[in-house]
Structure formats: structure tokens, C-alpha cells
Motif scaffolding. Structure first.
Motif, PDB file in Angstrom:
ATOM      1  N   THR B  20       0.852  -1.250  -0.158  1.00 35.44           N
ATOM      2  CA  THR B  20       0.087  -0.086   0.203  1.00 35.44           C
ATOM      3  C   THR B  20       0.923   0.984   0.072  1.00 35.44           C
ATOM      4  OG1 THR B  20      -0.034   0.503   2.238  1.00 35.44           O
ATOM      5  CG2 THR B  20      -1.636  -1.163   1.211  1.00 35.44           C
ATOM      6  N   VAL B  25       2.032  -4.469   4.240  1.00 34.68           N
ATOM      7  CA  VAL B  25       0.815  -5.272   5.314  1.00 34.68           C
ATOM      8  C   VAL B  25       1.537  -6.476   5.499  1.00 34.68           C
ATOM      9  CG1 VAL B  25      -1.614  -5.368   6.572  1.00 34.68           C
ATOM     10  CG2 VAL B  25      -0.746  -2.810   5.037  1.00 34.68           C
ATOM     11  N   ALA B  27       0.502  -9.344   5.873  1.00 35.28           N
ATOM     12  CA  ALA B  27      -1.374  -9.708   6.833  1.00 35.28           C
ATOM     13  C   ALA B  27      -0.719 -11.739   6.916  1.00 35.28           C
ATOM     14  CB  ALA B  27      -2.015  -9.461   5.353  1.00 35.28           C
ATOM     15  N   GLY B  48      -9.213  -7.660  12.778  1.00 28.42           N
ATOM     16  CA  GLY B  48      -7.740  -7.788  12.336  1.00 28.42           C
ATOM     17  C   GLY B  48      -7.074  -8.906  11.977  1.00 28.42           C
ATOM     18  N   SER B  49      -6.922  -9.563  12.906  1.00 28.29           N
ATOM     19  CA  SER B  49      -6.224 -11.247  12.381  1.00 28.29           C
ATOM     20  C   SER B  49      -6.014 -11.719  11.358  1.00 28.29           C
ATOM     21  CB  SER B  49      -6.527 -11.695  13.895  1.00 28.29           C
ATOM     22  OG  SER B  49      -7.032 -12.757  13.675  1.00 28.29           O
ATOM     23  N   GLY B  50      -7.094 -11.272  10.289  1.00 27.04           N
ATOM     24  CA  GLY B  50      -6.319 -12.101   9.515  1.00 27.04           C
ATOM     25  C   GLY B  50      -7.151 -13.135   8.618  1.00 27.04           C
ATOM     26  N   LYS B  51      -8.194 -13.328   8.999  1.00 27.38           N
ATOM     27  CA  LYS B  51      -9.020 -14.441   9.105  1.00 27.38           C
ATOM     28  C   LYS B  51     -10.086 -14.162   7.287  1.00 27.38           C
ATOM     29  CE  LYS B  51     -12.196 -12.903  12.469  1.00 27.38           C
ATOM     30  NZ  LYS B  51     -11.002 -12.211  12.993  1.00 27.38           N
ATOM     31  N   VAL B  53      -8.784 -11.717   4.692  1.00 21.83           N
ATOM     32  CA  VAL B  53      -7.734 -12.427   3.707  1.00 21.83           C
ATOM     33  C   VAL B  53      -7.464 -13.701   3.752  1.00 21.83           C
ATOM     34  CG1 VAL B  53      -5.385 -12.184   3.387  1.00 21.83           C
ATOM     35  CG2 VAL B  53      -6.481 -10.054   4.605  1.00 21.83           C
TER      36      VAL B  53
HETATM   37  N1  LIG Z   1      -6.886  -4.607   0.415  1.00 24.92           N
HETATM   38  C1  LIG Z   1      -6.674  -4.298   1.918  1.00 24.92           C
HETATM   39  N2  LIG Z   1      -5.743  -3.772   1.724  1.00 24.92           N
HETATM   40  C2  LIG Z   1      -4.388  -3.240   2.528  1.00 24.92           C
HETATM   41  N3  LIG Z   1      -4.131  -3.875   3.985  1.00 24.92           N
HETATM   42  C3  LIG Z   1      -5.332  -5.036   4.183  1.00 24.92           C
HETATM   43  C4  LIG Z   1      -6.332  -5.250   2.821  1.00 24.92           C
HETATM   44  N4  LIG Z   1      -7.072  -6.578   3.077  1.00 24.92           N
HETATM   45  C5  LIG Z   1      -7.148  -6.450   4.236  1.00 24.92           C
HETATM   46  N5  LIG Z   1      -5.961  -5.904   4.666  1.00 24.92           N
HETATM   47  C6  LIG Z   1      -5.503  -5.522   6.490  1.00 24.92           C
HETATM   48  O1  LIG Z   1      -5.064  -6.982   6.592  1.00 24.92           O
HETATM   49  C7  LIG Z   1      -5.045  -7.306   7.983  1.00 24.92           C
HETATM   50  C8  LIG Z   1      -5.854  -8.551   8.015  1.00 24.92           C
HETATM   51  O2  LIG Z   1      -7.247  -8.424   7.731  1.00 24.92           O
HETATM   52  P1  LIG Z   1      -8.558  -8.928   7.654  1.00 24.92           P
HETATM   53  O3  LIG Z   1      -8.562 -10.911   7.022  1.00 24.92           O
HETATM   54  O4  LIG Z   1      -9.923  -8.228   6.912  1.00 24.92           O
HETATM   55  O5  LIG Z   1      -8.892  -9.357   9.043  1.00 24.92           O
HETATM   56  P2  LIG Z   1     -10.204 -10.174  10.365  1.00 24.92           P
HETATM   57  O6  LIG Z   1      -9.681 -11.256  11.143  1.00 24.92           O
HETATM   58  O7  LIG Z   1     -10.938  -9.157  10.989  1.00 24.92           O
HETATM   59  O8  LIG Z   1     -11.479 -10.405   9.348  1.00 24.92           O
HETATM   60  C9  LIG Z   1      -5.508  -5.570   8.512  1.00 24.92           C
HETATM   61  O9  LIG Z   1      -4.385  -5.204   9.439  1.00 24.92           O
HETATM   62  C10 LIG Z   1      -6.456  -5.425   7.783  1.00 24.92           C
HETATM   63  O10 LIG Z   1      -5.556  -3.853   7.948  1.00 24.92           O
END
Ligand SMILES: Nc1ncnc2c1ncn2[C@@H]1O[C@H](COP(=O)(O)OP(=O)(O)O)[C@@H](O)[C@H]1O
Ligand SMILES: [Mg+2]
Lengths: 283, 324, 337
Positions: B20, B25, B27, B48-51, B53
Motif C-alpha cells: 500500500t 502490510v 497480513a 484484524g488478525s487476517g481471517k 484475507v
Molecule cells: N486490501 C487490503 N489492503 C491493505 N491491507 C489490507 C487489505 N485487506 C486487509 N488488509 C489488512 O489485513 C489485516 C487483516 O484483515 P482481515 O483479514 O480483514 O481481518 P479479520 O481477521 O478481521 O477478518 C488487517 O490489518 C487489514 O488492515
């Protein structure tokens, strides 16, 4: 980094702001023309010359001459005062009136709001340029009335914008605090709310200015407001139009280009200011 | 029970970053996870733990900014990170389906819900156009939506959140997928609706022998519905175990804290402990164990890379050098 | 069903406002209208007579009532220049203006929407920046100037456009029998294909120059709305369901993006109706705009007011149509009302 990625970043970081800068420089030049036009212009813009009619662009006349042998460059330069002047005065007037009406409507609500909003809706119920034509026709064909018409058709944009901004800010903490501190409605509006909505309103002004120029020039083009031989871009384009089919393009291209340049720079400036103020609202 | 030779879904050593404007990040890092046939696996972790993603990666649906640094995702032998776009599109919705949180925005607001289901059926099955409507109504009826003929004609805004989630489930199950990924399917729904939706998901999984990956921040919910649970923290899977074992003998300090912060029918509000500290900033330089800054058992050995898996029992592993 | 009537009722305040404004404008004439209409040779007596005939000696509310009643009966007065009732003049010329405006809108929509979609699928790419630059430049060109430039380029220099003198080359073709008044439609109805071709050829330059100014608002809003739609949850669902990219882009994202786009069409029509006055002037188009310009120049007040009123009514009607289209696109709007 790939080349495309690099180009994209460069365009992003450099391009937009540089364009804004360029537009500021060009606008400054136009403003100089508006102020010192008669001093800068190489010829008297009204001086006819029967021996040099419809001369194509040359060293002596960089923009050529018109059917009466007047120097088009001089006319374009001198016209800046009238064109920019009409637009600036109109934009500032509608800004001031729109801000006042919008602030009242947004702050007090109730019947002042209903009346003001209804009036603005009614203005917006017309195709705006047509309304401007009607106003000039009714009030009389003069520059002042062209300005008044331009003010009227721009008013709703400022008024609605100010109304929405005031409405949002009315409930905010610092306003509440000022009100609790025993300030009356007017002092709160003038001292606490209006200063905060001025920056976005100024962006609105510069975004609107190009449109104001186009409207005023359009009215002149159809023969309203300015009269010959006064130099004005719209009327010059209209005078030049009759020479198109005989190929004397310079008669209308240069004044038209001046219009395009001015409008384009105001639009760029407005976009640039908006990006600076609120990057998220870019579209 | 003996596990079949190859799992339905296996995520192997997956590392994924987002590039970004504000930095990289990190992730996901060295994520391993398997889902067997017919199994319900939970993935639990703070927001925010990456689930999510991880879930999108399993569908091959990463954001344009995402970059896979290593690892692979195999679904029935298909590499979801390398497959051709049309193969992926044919797999999504038919073999792997997904439902989301906030079901009302997850549905197209200006298309009748019946048509949205029909779109999926038309894309993935050999149904005749004349039968399409009937098949979509059957899909609605299967998730026990009352009066499915009428609901077919409804727009999402005319339905409640719970009803929209049922529609989502109907759409997901329309082509009888072998894997359902449910990303926080009950977040934002009221408590009774949550239970109804989760019971429906479980029942559907059992009935169709469908595997389910249930993603949630609620360990209590996962404990109730899952066969196995993986705990995720800041892009790492830190512990995997069968549900009963994980709840009774958590081995990772983070799991224990999650447990302590999870309300149970017998605990009262004031017994709940919130997890101290915050997730680390995934853009910063991260230590080998991303939990170390929040961990009271942290020792210097924890900072050595790589962070190994410690096997507690055949089905229970933890990524911690000083497990409980 | 009832939302239609609701929308229709909703136009009534606008209509009242429009009539009020034109009434006010007609009373804002410089000097004494009675003296004006009585002519230069009038004396005090004949002026008073005219005043009584025009009803100008009554109170303002009574005058307004008479004014509204005249409007109801289609009495817009007589034009000084043509000597005809203004209503007849307008009806005679309106189809030409509508035809021009319609083709300009068609051009603007057909170019700007694909452009906006294209830019939105590749945000911040070269394509995106190029579209934006193009559209911004288009927005800076005064409509009348574009019109003249096109005449110079395509008629004078390249000689590929027909003579910019009106709706049809009357020397080579005769206008089709009047049914709707729009030459393209009438020539189709009469089956006169060569006339259709000729009238379309006459339409190209005026409608493109008129539509140019509308490109910017439509393209910008399309891009923004598409970006928003493509980033929304339901598109994610559609992708996760394996729907084909084309279907996601057009029947899911674009259809949702059309709502904001229809909402700017109101502004676009305001531009187009105003700009058509200028374009008619440039291309010798015998529409209401050219008629109004003549009327303004020759102080033919009845004609100007008739024109302003007609355009405002048309605009109110167009806004109603836009509203109805928005309602057709978005079921939520339908149910809200
Ligand atoms: N498209 C993206 N660009 C940059 N960072 C991202 C993107 N999608 C998710 N993230 C980052 O990846 C991390 C995990 O996000 P996410 O998987 O949504 O968490 P959760 O466990 O709540 O589902 C977070 O820190 C988020 O900010
Ligand atoms: Mg999530």
C-alpha cells in the motif's frame, strides 16, 4: 518498481499539483491583462484601420486583424477586464448572498429555511441559461443586468452548499459551547460557523467561476449585455463567426481560445483546491 | 476416525502481503490449515488478525494490492493461487461457496433475491431456463424460508437481516458445493437469529456432507459448532486442536486469554477479562512471535526464527516455545 | 402505480414557482409596459386604454390570476416580429429543438458512460488520467465556440460536413410531410430515406458540439459511481459466486451505478436546453432558441416570455421523466414513496 507504477506515482505526486500551479500562473497573467490591459496591448483595441482588414496573423499583428482592421491581440488582452470582471463580480455576489441565505436557512431551519429553499428550488426548475436570458430580457439589455442574471442562476449552488455545511456544523461541540456561553444566534453564526465553512465555499467559488465566465460569454455571444465595439471575448467570437466560411479563422479562434484558457484554468484551480482541502472527495 | 489421504482444502505455508501507499502490510505469514471432508473447522481471532484475507485467498479472490510471497492453497488438487481465471470462476460458487457478515449489503440491492440465486444456478449448472425459477425457489425452500414463491420476488431491503442471510445461504448451497466458507455469518444479527442461522449452517453441512470453514471472532460460537478450531493472531495461526481439547487444555497463552474473555452461560460479566494490549501494527518490523509483546511468558528464545510448531498430541499443535 | 401519481403531484410546486417567476419577469419590464405596448405615438389617454386592456390597472393578485388563466388557455400573446400567436410559433419550432437536444444527449451518453466505466475499471491508470484530461478540456470549451470550430474544421477545411445552415438543405431536399415536426422521425414515417440521411447529416455537428459540454458531468459521475459499486459488498458476493466478469461489470455494477448517473441528467438537461440556444444560433437551426434570440434582440417580450415558460415546463417534464427512470432502476425509491 515497474515503469507503469513509477509513471503512475509520478503523475500522482507531481502532476495534479503542478497543473494547479500552472493554472495559477496563467490566471495571474490573465488578471494582469485585466488590470493593465490597455497598457500592455500593442494597439488601441478600438482603432480601425481600413488598409489592414482581415490580415492573417503576422509579426505586426500576432493574432491578425478583424473586419474593421482592429488588432485582435489587443482586443483579446483588453477584453480580459470585462470578461473576468463580470464573472468575478457575479461569483462573489452570489457567493455572499448565497452564503447569507444558506447560513440563515441552515441555522434557523423552520419557515426561513422553507421559504429560502423553495425559492432556490424554483430557480433550479428553470434551465439556467434560459432563465438568465429571460432575466436580461426583462430587466433590459445591459452589462449590469447580465451580471444580475449570472448572480441569480449561481445562487442556488452556493445557498444549498452553505445550508448543508451550516446544518452539519450547528450540532458540533464548539458551536454548542459557544451557544451555552450565552452567545446569540448571529454572533454564533458569524464568529463560529461561517469562518469554518469559508474554505470549502472558496473551493466552490473557483469551481463555479469557469461556469460563470461561460454563461456571461454565452449571453454576450447572442447579443446580450456588451455591445460592439466593446472588446469582449464572447462578442468577438460572434463577430468572427461570419468569416468562418471564408476561412478567416483567426477572427474567432483567438478570443475563443482565451475563453477556453480562462475557464480551463479556473476549473483546474478549483479541482486542485478541492483536492488540497479534501482529498477524499476526488472524483 | 481415520482421515482420508488428502484433505479437501489445504493451505500450506501461505505468506501474503499488501503493498500500500503507507507501507507493506504483512497480513499472513506461514499459515497452515487443512479442512477435511465433512468437517466444520473454525478460525478464531480478534478483528484484524487476517481471517478474511485468508478466506478470500482460499477463493483465489485476493485484492489487487495483495502479493503472495510463498506457499500454496490446494482445493481438491487445484492450486487456487495459480489456476486460470476461468477455472477459478467455475470453482467459485459451485465447489466453494462463501457467505459474509452484514448479509443485507452482501446482496445486490436492486435485484430480486430470486434472480440473484438464478444467476448463480444459470452460471454453474445445466439447468434449463424454463426450470430456473423453480430451482431457485427450491433453493429458498431448502433453507426453510417461508413462502419461497413470494420471497423469490423480494428485494433485499424488504427482508430482515436474518432472512437475507438465509437467502445468502440458499445462494451458497444452490449448487451443492463441497466447501462453505462462512465469514462472520452471524455478526450484526440479533442473538436468537444468530442461533437459528448457525443451526441451519450446521444442519446443511451435515446433511450434504459439506465441509465448512467458520470464521468468527467469537470463540464461544466456534466452540459450539466446530469439530476443530484454529486460533489466529496477527496473521499467524498460533494453535490448532479439536474443539474439546482446545477449550479444555489451551496450549497457547493467546488462546487462554481468548477463552477467559469469552462469555459462557455460567460466567458473569465481571468475570470476563479483556485481552491486554493490541494487535501489533502489521506494517512494522514484526518479531518471530507476533504475540510476544502481549505475552507474560515471553523469553528470549521466543525471538529466534523460525517459530516452530510444538506438537501436543496428534491433532493438537501450537506455535509457541513455552506452551502452557 | 401510486408512486407515479405522487411524482406527478410533486411537480406542482415547481410549476407554480415557474409561473410565478415568469409573471414577475413580465412585470419587471423596464419602464411602463402599457406605454411600451401603446407604441411611440401614444398619448396619455391611449396609454390608459392599453393599460386597462392589459389589465395592468388591477391589483397584482388579480393580474396574476388573469395571467395564470391566460396560460391555461394557451394565450401567450402575439409575437411582434412574426405577428403570429407565440404559442403557434413555439409549437412550430419546438420539434427542431427537441430533436437537436435528443441527439446531443444520445451522443453524450453514448460516449461518456463507456468512458466512465472504462476509467473506473482501471483507476489511476494512464487510461483513467487520459479520460479525465479529455473530459476536463471538453468542459472548458464554450458550446458556441466548439460549434464554430467544428464548422471551420469539418465544413470549411476538410469539407466532410454539409453546409451548417439549418436542418435540411432545402435546395436538394424537401422537408417530409409534418407529423411530429422532427425531420428524422417524419422522414422515417414517410419512408423518405434520402431525406432521413440528409437530415441526420445536418444533425451530426450541432448535436456533437452541444453534447460535448455534457460529457464531463456524465463521465465523472459514471466513474465515481462505478468505483463505488465495484468496491461494494454485493460485487464481492458476485465474484465469490463465480459470476462471469462481464455480468458482474454490466448487470451488477453498472446497473447500480446508473442511479447517480440518472440523477445528474437533470443538470445535464439544464445545460443542453440552455446550450441549444447557442448552437441553434451557430448552425442556423430553426428552433425555439434561435427564435428567442431574435425576440430578445428585438425586445419582443411576449415571445421571450413564452420561450422561457415553454423551456421551464419542458424542463420540469424532463425532470419528472428522470425521476420515473430512477424509480424504475431502483426499487427502493419506488417503495419509499
Ligand atoms: N486490501 C487490503 N489492503 C491493505 N491491507 C489490507 C487489505 N485487506 C486487509 N488488509 C489488512 O489485513 C489485516 C487483516 O484483515 P482481515 O483479514 O480483514 O481481518 P479479520 O481477521 O478481521 O477478518 C488487517 O490489518 C487489514 O488492515
Ligand atoms: Mg473479517
Amino acid at each position: 518498481m515497474t515503469f507503469a507504477g513509477f509513471a503512475r506515482n509520478a503523475a500522482y505526486a507531481f502532476g495534479e499539483n503542478r497543473l494547479t500551479l500552472v493554472s495559477v500562473v496563467i490566471l495571474a497573467a490573465l488578471v494582469l491583462c485585466a488590470i493593465f490591459g490597455p497598457l500592455i496591448a500593442p494597439y488601441d483595441p478600438l482603432m480601425t484601420d481600413g488598409t489592414a482588414r482581415l490580415v492573417p496573423p503576422s509579426a505586426a499583428h500576432p493574432f491578425g486583424t478583424d473586419a474593421l482592421g482592429r488588432d485582435i491581440l489587443s482586443r483579446v488582452i483588453v477584453a480580459a477586464r470585462l470578461d473576468l470582471g463580470m464573472a468575478v463580480i457575479a461569483a462573489l455576489l452570489s457567493f455572499a448572498v448565497g452564503l447569507a441565505l444558506g447560513a440563515i436557512a441552515g441555522y434557523f431551519g423552520g419557515w426561513p429555511d422553507r421559504i429560502i429553499s423553495r425559492v432556490m428550488d424554483t430557480i433550479m426548475a428553470f434551465p439556467l441559461f434560459v432563465l438568465a436570458m429571460g432575466i436580461v430580457a426583462a430587466l433590459g439589455n445591459s452589462v449590469l443586468n447580465v451580471i444580475i442574471a449570472t448572480v441569480v442562476i449561481n445562487l442556488p449552488f452556493y445557498c444549498r452548499f452553505a445550508r448543508a455545511e451550516v446544518n452539519v456544523r450547528r450540532e458540533q461541540g464548539f458551536v454548542e459551547a459557544a451557544r451555552m456561553g450565552g452567545n446569540g444566534a448571529m454572533p454564533v453564526l458569524v464568529n463560529h460557523i461561517v469562518p469554518n465553512i469559508l474554505p470549502p465555499m472558496m473551493v466552490q467559488v473557483s469551481l463555479n467561476m469557469g461556469w460563470a465566465i461561460l454563461n456571461a460569454a454565452g449571453l454576450s455571444f447572442i447579443g446580450l449585455g456588451v455591445r460592439p465595439p466593446t472588446p469582449e471575448w464572447g462578442i468577438m467570437v460572434s463577430e468572427g463567426a461570419s468569416f468562418i466560411i471564408s476561412g478567416e479563422w483567426w477572427t474567432f479562434v483567438f478570443p475563443g481560445a482565451a475563453l477556453v484558457l480562462a475557464v480551463f484554468c479556473f476549473n483546474l484551480l478549483g479541482d486542485g483546491l478541492r483536492d488540497l482541502l479534501d482529498p477524499k472527495r476526488r472524483v | 476416525m481415520k482421515a482420508p489421504a488428502t484433505p479437501l482444502l489445504s493451505i500450506e505455508d501461505l505468506s501474503l502481503v499488501f503493498r500500500t501507499r503507507h507501507g507493506t502490510v504483512r497480513a499472513l505469514e506461514n499459515v497452515d490449515l487443512t479442512v477435511e471432508r465433512g468437517e466444520i473447522v473454525g478460525v478464531v481471532g480478534e478483528s484484524g488478525s487476517g481471517k478474511s484475507v485468508m478466506a478470500y485467498a482460499a477463493l483465489g479472490l485476493q485484492d489487487a494490492a495483495a502479493q503472495v510471497l510463498g506457499g500454496r492453497i490446494l482445493f481438491e488438487g487445484l492450486d487456487m493461487l495459480a489456476a486460470a481465471p476461468d477455472v477459478l470462476a467455475a470453482t467459485r460458487g459451485r465447489e466453494i461457496a462463501m457467505i459474509f457478515q452484514s448479509p443485507r449489503t452482501a446482496l445486490n440491492p436492486i435485484r430480486k433475491v430470486g434472480h440473484q440465486i438464478a444467476d448463480v444456478l444459470l452460471e454453474h449448472t445445466a439447468v434449463r431456463r424454463s426450470d430456473l425459477r423453480q430451482r431457485a425457489i427450491e433453493a429458498l425452500a431448502r433453507v426453510r424460508i417461508p413462502d419461497p414463491e413470494r420471497r423469490y420476488e423480494a428485494y433485499p431491503f424488504e427482508l430482515s437481516g436474518g432472512m437475507c442471510q438465509r437467502v445468502m445461504i440458499a445462494m451458497a448451497l444452490a449448487c451443492s458445493p463441497s466447501l462453505l466458507i462462512a465469514d462472520e455469518p452471524t455478526t450484526g444479527l440479533d442473538v436468537t437469529t444468530q442461533a437459528v442461522i448457525m443451526d441451519l449452517v450446521r444442519e446443511m453441512s451435515r446433511e450434504a456432507r459439506m465441509s465448512t470453514l467458520l470464521i468468527t471472532h467469537d470463540l464461544g460460537l466456534a466452540g459450539e459448532y466446530c469439530d476443530r478450531i484454529a486460533v489466529m493472531h496477527a496473521g499467524h495461526i498460533v494453535e490448532v486442536a479439536p474443539t474439546v481439547e482446545l477449550l479444555q487444555r489451551p496450549a497457547h497463552p493467546y488462546t487462554r486469554q481468548l477463552l477467559a474473555s469469552t462469555p459462557t452461560p455460567r460466567s458473569s460479566i465481571d468475570q470476563l477479562v479483556s485481552i491486554p494490549g493490541q494487535l501489533p501494527d502489521l506494517r512494522s518490523d514484526l518479531p518471530a512471535c507476533r504475540f510476544s509483546a502481549r505475552c507474560e511468558r515471553h523469553v528470549s528464545a521466543c525471538d529466534e526464527r523460525p517459530l516452530p510448531w510444538t506438537v501436543i498430541s496428534p491433532q493438537h499443535a501450537v506455535r509457541c516455545r513455552v506452551p502452557l | 402505480m401510486h408512486f407515479f401519481w405522487k411524482r406527478l403531484l410533486g411537480t406542482i410546486p415547481s410549476l407554480i414557482g415557474v409561473v410565478l417567476v415568469t409573471f414577475v419577469l413580465s412585470h419587471a419590464l423596464p419602464g411602463d409596459p402599457a406605454a411600451f405596448f401603446a407604441g411611440p405615438a401614444a398619448n396619455a389617454e391611449s396609454i390608459a386604454e392599453v393599460r386597462a386592456k392589459l389589465g395592468l390597472d388591477r391589483s397584482l393578485p388579480v393580474q396574476f390570476f388573469h395571467y395564470a388563466d391566460d396560460l391555461r388557455r394557451g394565450q401567450l400573446g402575439n409575437s411582434l416580429t412574426t405577428g403570429q400567436p407565440v404559442l403557434n410559433d413555439l409549437i412550430e419550432r419546438l420539434p427542431a429543438s427537441l430533436e437537436l437536444t435528443f441527439f446531443a444527449l444520445l451522443f453524450a451518453v453514448a460516449v461518456a458512460i463507456p468512458l466512465g466505466v472504462w476509467a473506473a475499471t482501471r483507476p489511476d491508470s494512464m487510461v483513467d488520467h487520459a479520460c479525465r484530461a479529455l473530459v476536463s478540456i471538453g468542459a472548458a470549451f464554450p458550446t458556441f465556440f466548439i460549434g464554430l470550430l467544428f464548422v471551420y474544421l469539418f465544413y470549411f477545411l476538410f469539407d466532410i460536413a454539409p453546409q451548417p445552415l439549418g436542418r435540411l438543405n432545402e435546395i436538394m431536399y424537401t422537408a417530409p410531410p409534418r407529423i411530429t415536426g422532427a425531420y428524422t422521425v417524419d422522414s422515417i414515417l414517410a419512408g423518405e430515406w434520402s431525406v432521413l440521411r440528409a437530415s441526420l447529416a445536418q444533425l451530426v455537428l450541432p448535436s456533437v458540439s452541444l453534447g460535448m459540454f455534457a460529457l464531463a458531468p456524465i463521465a465523472r459521475i459514471t466513474r465515481a459511481a462505478m468505483l463505488q459499486a465495484l468496491g461494494s459488498d454485493f460485487i464481492r458476493t458476485a465474484r465469490a459466486s463465480g459470476l462471469p466478469a462481464r455480468k458482474i461489470l454490466f448487470s451488477y455494477a453498472l446497473r447500480n451505478a446508473m442511479l447517480p448517473v440518472t440523477n445528474v441528467l437533470g443538470m445535464v438537461f439544464s445545460f443542453l436546453l440552455g446550450g441549444s440556444v447557442l448552437i441553434e444560433q451557430v448552425y442556423g437551426w430553426q428552433g425555439v432558441g434561435a427564435y428567442a434570440v431574435n425576440a430578445v434582440i428585438s425586445s419582443d417580450y411576449a415571445a421571450v416570455q413564452g420561450f422561457v415558460l415553454a423551456m421551464a415546463l419542458l424542463y420540469v417534464l424532463l425532470n419528472l421523466v428522470i425521476d420515473l427512470i430512477a424509480t424504475a432502476i431502483d426499487p427502493r425509491v419506488r417503495f419509499e414513496s
